[in-house]
Design a protein around this motif. Structure first.
Motif: not given
Length: 487
Positions: A470-487
């Motif tokens: 239910r939670a909004f989860v967004e992963f980030r790169n070191e430069d602040g850009t949106v990243a894909t979730a780790p597998k």
């Protein structure tokens, strides 16, 4: 929610700068030097590369360039609803868990797997804490202090001892307090969201009891008697040798035909000595492994070789053996209503000191200098102190073998000598006894609780997945850009 998130991000980026005296609001703000817009945009997300070492003329070491103001900026790793998990928080968790695993000699997984697992755990925890705040679940400082006091007590230490150990291990005590606070909050949340919703039907209880009875036919228990030769605290090698010689003399007499019960009454230092060393029926899994292994090789009437434990030499006799199913069929048990005064053994209260103190209290009771209730309220370290030491009606097996054995040897109204168990040293009084059929209702209640425990783990995992999904989860790169979730 979005405004709250933006403020949190701003606070993280500003206040995590590694400078002493960092503040969001300065009393005397200074105008910032002019920077070209293009340069500022390029520099904002990432700190400048570290300056190269430069040797001073005097050879004294590193000199940063005069214009350098490089700082380490914490970065956001994951956004969880209106909150964030930072790189610093993740690294701190990795450091803590790594230290614990090394201390426990647990094999470390690959670093990338450890980080992935801990990050996922932190996401679930953060989502749970947000839900707890929404539902108004709180733990105030007084409740937290009591919980930490119980943790210290369980380790036979003071809160200050616990604090010293934490700081010695490199864990700030304030961080430990907040970790415990969060654990309590999440436990209360789970009790509300999971525990209260688990239902156990009568049909499930019936099936469970039928399976238990089938399994009981394959299990057994042993009626045990013992002779114990105690080794004094801090005994020298010479004293230990003397106590072993006493145990060997007991064994010599038993081998030449001496009666076990009479020998126990003469030589045993256990509280059950005057009852012929009778311990009673025990299932092997309720015994120390070294006792269970020795008894498993015996037929009824045989005795073990001398067994050495931490504080004594033991000789055990297998009086009889029966299947658990037979014991359940017999199922008429004696219940005992008792009370006690407990003094716990701590670094400042040795077992010998606790026994002396309880011997003094017993003398006051015998001389009618005080009542049991008064002394329990004043001196007992157990939660029953507020009730005058009353621990209610007890079934066989509810207590430690040492406590139960001493209690069973008392007459109604009789007070024991000090009895040492793994919980400390006790003074026991039996108030009343009654015989009762092994209550069918009690049996069903125990089955219901066992089924609840089985369902609880699965239900908790399912609930945690729901909270995570239910939670909004967004992963980030070191430069602040949106990243894909780790597998």
């Amino acid at each position: 929610m979005r405004n709250a998130y933006q403020m949190k991000v701003l606070a993280v980026l500003l206040c995590s700068v590694a400078l002493s005296g960092c503040s969001l609001f300065s009393k005397k703000p200074q105008p910032a030097p002019a920077v070209p817009a293009a340069s500022a945009a390029a520099a904002a997300p990432v700190a400048k590369p570290a300056a190269k070492p430069v040797a001073k003329a005097d050879g004294s070491g590193f000199v940063p360039p005069g214009s350098s103001s490089n700082v380490a900026i914490d970065s956001i790793v994951v956004v969880v609803n209106d909150d964030v998990i930072t790189r610093r928080e993740l690294n701190n968790r990795i450091k803590t868990v790594t230290a614990r695993m090394k201390q426990q000699n647990v094999q470390m997984p690959p670093a990338v797997d450890l980080e992935r697992q801990l990050l996922e755990r932190m996401i679930v925890e953060r989502a749970q804490m947000q839900l707890a705040r929404e539902m108004g679940v709180r733990v105030d400082d007084n409740q937290l202090d009591r919980a930490i006091a119980r943790i210290a007590e369980a380790q036979k230490a003071t809160v200050q001892d616990l604090r010293n150990q934490m700081e010695k291990d490199g864990t700030p005590f304030a961080a430990f307090r907040e970790e415990i606070r969060e654990e309590i909050i999440m436990q209360r949340l789970r009790e509300h969201e999971v525990d209260a919703k688990i239902q156990i039907s009568d049909a499930e209880v019936d099936s469970y009891l039928a399976a238990q009875k089938a399994a009981a036919a394959q299990q057994y228990e042993i009626n045990i008697s013992q002779i114990m030769v105690r080794i004094p605290d801090n005994a020298t090698a010479e004293v230990i040798a003397q106590r072993r010689a006493r145990a060997e003399e007991v064994m010599r007499q038993l081998r030449t035909g001496a009666d076990f019960a009479k020998t126990a009454a003469t030589y045993s230092d256990a509280s059950d000595a005057l009852q012929g060393g009778a311990v009673g029926w025990r299932q092997p899994e309720r015994l120390p492994p070294v006792f269970a292994e020795a008894l498993s090789k015996l037929t009824p009437g045989q005795v073990t070789p001398i067994i050495k434990s931490v504080g004594a030499f033991h000789i055990l006799k297998a009086v009889d053996r029966r299947s658990v199913a037979e014991a359940q069929a017999a199922a008429v048990v004696q219940q005992t209503h008792a009370r006690h005064i407990l003094i716990k053994v701590t670094p400042t209260m040795s077992a010998a000191d606790a026994k002396r103190k309880l011997a003094e209290l017993k003398e006051r009771l015998v001389n009618k200098g005080a009542t049991f209730e008064e002394l329990a309220r004043l001196f007992s370290n157990d939660s029953s102190a507020a009730k005058g030491g009353d621990i209610g009606w007890l079934y066989p097996g509810d207590l430690t073998p040492e406590f139960e054995s001493a209690m069973n040897g008392l007459k109604i109204g009789e007070i024991s000598d000090p009895v040492e168990t793994s919980f400390g040293v006790h003074l026991i009084e039996v108030l009343e006894r009654k015989s009762d059929d092994a209550s069918k209702e009690r049996e069903r209640n125990m089955a219901r609780q066992a089924l609840r425990d089985q369902k609880l783990e699965e239900a908790t995992e399912s609930w945690q997945r729901e909270v995570r999904d239910r939670a909004f989860v967004e992963f980030r790169n070191e430069d602040g850009t949106v990243a894909t979730a780790p597998k």
